[in-house]
Design a protein around this motif. Structure first.
Motif, PDB file in Angstrom:
ATOM      1  N   GLY A   1     -66.603  16.031  51.106  1.00 31.20           N
ATOM      2  CA  GLY A   1     -68.134  15.699  51.581  1.00 31.20           C
ATOM      3  C   GLY A   1     -69.126  16.303  50.591  1.00 31.20           C
ATOM      4  N   GLY A   2     -68.757  17.278  49.955  1.00 32.48           N
ATOM      5  CA  GLY A   2     -69.862  17.927  48.818  1.00 32.48           C
ATOM      6  C   GLY A   2     -69.771  17.251  47.457  1.00 32.48           C
ATOM      7  N   LEU A   3     -69.086  16.240  47.350  1.00 27.80           N
ATOM      8  CA  LEU A   3     -69.159  15.697  46.062  1.00 27.80           C
ATOM      9  C   LEU A   3     -69.803  14.447  46.101  1.00 27.80           C
ATOM     10  N   GLU A   4     -69.987  13.666  45.056  1.00 25.66           N
ATOM     11  CA  GLU A   4     -70.420  12.275  44.949  1.00 25.66           C
ATOM     12  C   GLU A   4     -69.429  11.393  44.646  1.00 25.66           C
ATOM     13  N   LEU A   5     -69.474  10.148  45.420  1.00 24.28           N
ATOM     14  CA  LEU A   5     -68.840   9.183  45.332  1.00 24.28           C
ATOM     15  C   LEU A   5     -68.973   8.396  44.119  1.00 24.28           C
ATOM     16  N   MET A   6     -68.107   8.014  43.239  1.00 20.69           N
ATOM     17  CA  MET A   6     -68.508   7.435  41.984  1.00 20.69           C
ATOM     18  C   MET A   6     -67.437   6.155  41.915  1.00 20.69           C
ATOM     19  N   VAL A   7     -66.299   6.091  42.364  1.00 19.73           N
ATOM     20  CA  VAL A   7     -65.576   4.881  42.338  1.00 19.73           C
ATOM     21  C   VAL A   7     -64.946   4.506  43.557  1.00 19.73           C
ATOM     22  N   ALA A   8     -64.991   3.561  44.191  1.00 17.90           N
ATOM     23  CA  ALA A   8     -64.096   3.033  45.215  1.00 17.90           C
ATOM     24  C   ALA A   8     -63.497   1.455  45.081  1.00 17.90           C
ATOM     25  N   THR A   9     -62.200   1.638  45.142  1.00 17.43           N
ATOM     26  CA  THR A   9     -61.318   0.362  44.457  1.00 17.43           C
ATOM     27  C   THR A   9     -60.408  -0.175  45.490  1.00 17.43           C
ATOM     28  N   ARG A  10     -60.341  -1.459  45.637  1.00 19.73           N
ATOM     29  CA  ARG A  10     -59.258  -1.888  46.400  1.00 19.73           C
ATOM     30  C   ARG A  10     -58.265  -2.963  46.013  1.00 19.73           C
ATOM     31  N   LEU A  11     -57.071  -2.640  46.025  1.00 19.41           N
ATOM     32  CA  LEU A  11     -56.074  -3.534  45.568  1.00 19.41           C
ATOM     33  C   LEU A  11     -55.251  -4.255  46.534  1.00 19.41           C
ATOM     34  N   ASP A  12     -55.451  -5.381  46.726  1.00 27.09           N
ATOM     35  CA  ASP A  12     -54.424  -6.375  47.587  1.00 27.09           C
ATOM     36  C   ASP A  12     -53.437  -6.840  46.694  1.00 27.09           C
ATOM     37  N   LEU A  13     -52.236  -6.265  46.997  1.00 31.14           N
ATOM     38  CA  LEU A  13     -50.902  -6.866  46.116  1.00 31.14           C
ATOM     39  C   LEU A  13     -50.226  -7.959  47.278  1.00 31.14           C
ATOM     40  N   THR A  14     -50.023  -9.051  46.505  1.00 34.90           N
ATOM     41  CA  THR A  14     -49.039  -9.999  47.311  1.00 34.90           C
ATOM     42  C   THR A  14     -47.767 -10.479  46.560  1.00 34.90           C
ATOM     43  N   ASP A  15     -46.690 -10.641  47.196  1.00 34.62           N
ATOM     44  CA  ASP A  15     -45.431 -10.979  46.246  1.00 34.62           C
ATOM     45  C   ASP A  15     -45.273 -12.310  46.115  1.00 34.62           C
ATOM     46  N   ALA A  16     -46.442 -13.201  45.967  1.00 37.76           N
ATOM     47  CA  ALA A  16     -46.515 -14.388  45.591  1.00 37.76           C
ATOM     48  C   ALA A  16     -46.557 -14.706  44.074  1.00 37.76           C
ATOM     49  N   PRO A  17     -46.029 -15.713  43.576  1.00 37.19           N
ATOM     50  CA  PRO A  17     -46.406 -15.705  42.144  1.00 37.19           C
ATOM     51  C   PRO A  17     -47.731 -16.125  41.694  1.00 37.19           C
ATOM     52  N   SER A  18     -48.613 -16.501  42.395  1.00 41.72           N
ATOM     53  CA  SER A  18     -49.893 -16.730  41.966  1.00 41.72           C
ATOM     54  C   SER A  18     -50.988 -16.304  43.126  1.00 41.72           C
ATOM     55  N   ILE A  19     -52.191 -16.264  42.870  1.00 38.80           N
ATOM     56  CA  ILE A  19     -53.268 -15.721  43.928  1.00 38.80           C
ATOM     57  C   ILE A  19     -53.550 -17.249  44.608  1.00 38.80           C
ATOM     58  N   SER A  20     -53.738 -17.051  45.784  1.00 33.73           N
ATOM     59  CA  SER A  20     -54.014 -18.219  46.602  1.00 33.73           C
ATOM     60  C   SER A  20     -55.440 -18.454  46.597  1.00 33.73           C
ATOM     61  N   SER A  21     -55.701 -19.862  46.685  1.00 35.12           N
ATOM     62  CA  SER A  21     -57.068 -20.118  46.790  1.00 35.12           C
ATOM     63  C   SER A  21     -58.136 -19.520  47.658  1.00 35.12           C
ATOM     64  N   ALA A  22     -57.436 -19.360  48.813  1.00 37.34           N
ATOM     65  CA  ALA A  22     -58.384 -18.691  49.999  1.00 37.34           C
ATOM     66  C   ALA A  22     -58.677 -17.337  49.600  1.00 37.34           C
ATOM     67  N   ALA A  23     -57.731 -16.531  48.822  1.00 35.10           N
ATOM     68  CA  ALA A  23     -58.175 -15.289  48.150  1.00 35.10           C
ATOM     69  C   ALA A  23     -59.320 -15.192  47.356  1.00 35.10           C
ATOM     70  N   LEU A  24     -59.108 -16.382  46.243  1.00 37.85           N
ATOM     71  CA  LEU A  24     -60.084 -16.677  45.331  1.00 37.85           C
ATOM     72  C   LEU A  24     -61.477 -16.826  45.784  1.00 37.85           C
ATOM     73  N   ALA A  25     -61.479 -17.671  46.863  1.00 36.87           N
ATOM     74  CA  ALA A  25     -62.775 -18.115  47.569  1.00 36.87           C
ATOM     75  C   ALA A  25     -63.592 -16.855  47.869  1.00 36.87           C
ATOM     76  N   GLY A  26     -63.160 -15.801  48.097  1.00 39.20           N
ATOM     77  CA  GLY A  26     -63.741 -14.530  48.669  1.00 39.20           C
ATOM     78  C   GLY A  26     -64.563 -14.008  47.552  1.00 39.20           C
ATOM     79  N   PHE A  27     -64.484 -14.402  46.238  1.00 37.27           N
ATOM     80  CA  PHE A  27     -65.231 -13.778  45.198  1.00 37.27           C
ATOM     81  C   PHE A  27     -66.282 -14.446  44.669  1.00 37.27           C
ATOM     82  N   ASP A  28     -67.165 -14.071  43.871  1.00 40.40           N
ATOM     83  CA  ASP A  28     -68.249 -14.489  43.309  1.00 40.40           C
ATOM     84  C   ASP A  28     -67.952 -15.523  42.179  1.00 40.40           C
TER      85      ASP A  28
END
Length: 435
Positions: free
Chosen positions: A128-155
């Motif tokens: 709590g006394g430190l400053e947050l610098m990085v916040a990262t989230r990795l969603d791993l799937t065991d599929a061979p490619s990223i689904s269109s639904a997952a890509l749709a959530g990006f800019d």
């Protein structure tokens, strides 16, 4: 035993009885070599990492490490497996805490349906006394490619989409923080084994961490740019005044102004030196990590490396340019100060020479005056001495039949020579002392 490596210190001496004396830092070197190992990762899984920056040289990290070690010990971990890293499990979440030079990271792995961004029981409250610098989230799937639904959530304007690690996985990111403040990576690792998945996770987390810390010097560079422009303008004004005014008072005022400006520049150098140097170091590490992704662009989308390079490299160049401007300004100030000091010194020498010339002329005048006074003194003393001889002859006139005027005339040269010799003897010791 350090991370599965049995040190020579743990083994008994050889049959010959020889036991080497090990360097005191040898164990730390081995610990660093095996620190932060890559652990196998199963998919599907959701991984989050946050990085907190210290503000007091790492003292607060030491306190946090003690608290995290206590938490790890409460959850089945001894807290001493490796310096700077703790790994344990809390309520089904795998937790890894790592300490770095100026920040610490907290990483937790959970099922893909874990939407709790800031769990209350994993040690976040210790930061709590430190400053947050990085916040990262990795969603791993065991599929061979990223689904269109997952890509749709990006800019789409900032979407990076590519194959990584020679086509064994796919990664997508847009570097836009979500509602919880996390930057999301979508990763399909169907073509990679568990150990390779661990490598992919570590590389992506490192890239995002070092990207943020590499750019930390950019705001400081922009603030410093305005200061440097003001310093350069002030230096130009001082040097213009120096070229137009040659008086000693003006030179001293200019030297004082340069001294004050030098203090301001040194303060700015001190404020930026570490941050700019750290930015270069983080940038170098980031470049290595990006190269090791071995990316291949998918369609018309940019790769992660290209997208980050297009933004990080110019920022680092800006910081480097500011550092060079400060270095050049410091050198210019040094030369200007030396030039002005030389001018002041030359002026003082000229003044001293003028004073010496005046003293020399005065001494010569005093010497001539002394000679004149000395001559007059000889004449006056001789005059009175000859007069006294006249009085003496007049008193003895009855006993000695000598013509007074004749005797005085004869005595004049002898009296003058005698008086001159006496005065010369009196003056000689004084001359010897003055020499």
């Amino acid at each position: 035993m350090i991370w599965g490596v049995k040190m020579a210190e743990d083994t008994p001496g050889s049959s010959s009885g020889f036991r080497p004396r090990f360097h005191p830092d040898r164990a730390l070197i081995y610990a660093e070599t095996h620190a932060r190992p890559v652990l196998p990762v199963e998919a599907p899984v959701r991984i989050r990492r946050v990085a907190f920056m210290t503000g007091n040289g790492g003292k607060d990290l030491t306190q946090i490490q003690v608290k995290m070690a206590e938490l790890a010990s409460m959850n089945g971990h001894d807290g001493t497996a490796a310096a700077g890293q703790l790994a344990f499990t809390v309520n089904g979440r795998k937790i890894v805490w790592e300490r770095h030079s100026e920040f610490s990271t907290l990483t937790w792995t959970s099922p893909p349906d874990d939407w709790q961004a800031w769990p209350p029981d994993i040690g976040l409250e210790f930061h709590g006394g430190l400053e947050l610098m990085v916040a990262t989230r990795l969603d791993l799937t065991d599929a061979p490619s990223i689904s269109s639904a997952a890509l749709a959530g990006f800019d789409e304007l900032s979407l990076c989409y590519s194959e990584i690690f020679d086509g064994t996985a796919q990664a997508a990111a847009d570097f836009v923080a979500d509602a919880d403040g996390f930057n999301r990576f979508e990763v399909a690792v169907g073509g990679a084994g568990a150990l390779r998945r661990g490598v992919i996770v570590r590389r992506l987390l490192e890239i995002e961490t070092y990207r943020n810390f590499a750019l930390l010097g950019l705001p400081l560079a922009r603030i410093s740019g305005a200061k440097i422009e003001a310093y350069e303008a002030e230096l130009e004004q001082v040097m213009r005044q120096v070229s137009e005014h040659w008086g000693s008072v003006d030179n001293q005022a200019a030297l004082d102004a340069l001294h004050d400006l030098s203090l301001k520049v040194e303060n700015t150098v001190g404020e930026t030196r570490f941050r700019f140097a750290a930015g270069r170091a983080y940038g170098d590490i980031l470049g290595v990590r990006l190269d090791r992704l071995a990316e291949i662009s998918i369609g018309e989308f940019a790769t992660i490396k290209r997208y980050i390079d297009n933004r990080v490299v110019p920022a680092l160049s800006t910081c480097e340019a500011m550092a060079k401007r400060l270095e050049a300004l410091t050198a210019t100030l040094g030369r200007a100060t030396e030039l002005l000091a030389a001018r002041i010194s030359l002026g003082i020498q000229k003044q001293n020479q003028s004073v010496l010339d005046t003293i020399s002329a005065t001494s010569q005048s005093q010497y001539r005056l002394q000679r004149t006074v000395e001559g007059l003194s000889i004449i006056a003393i001789s005059y009175y001495a000859v007069a006294m001889i006249g009085y003496l002859i007049a008193g003895l006139h009855e006993a000695i039949q000598v013509d007074k005027e004749m005797a005085q005339s004869i005595a004049v040269p002898f009296v003058v020579v005698t008086v001159w010799w006496m005065i010369h003897r009196l003056r000689r010791p004084g001359e010897g002392k003055s020499e």
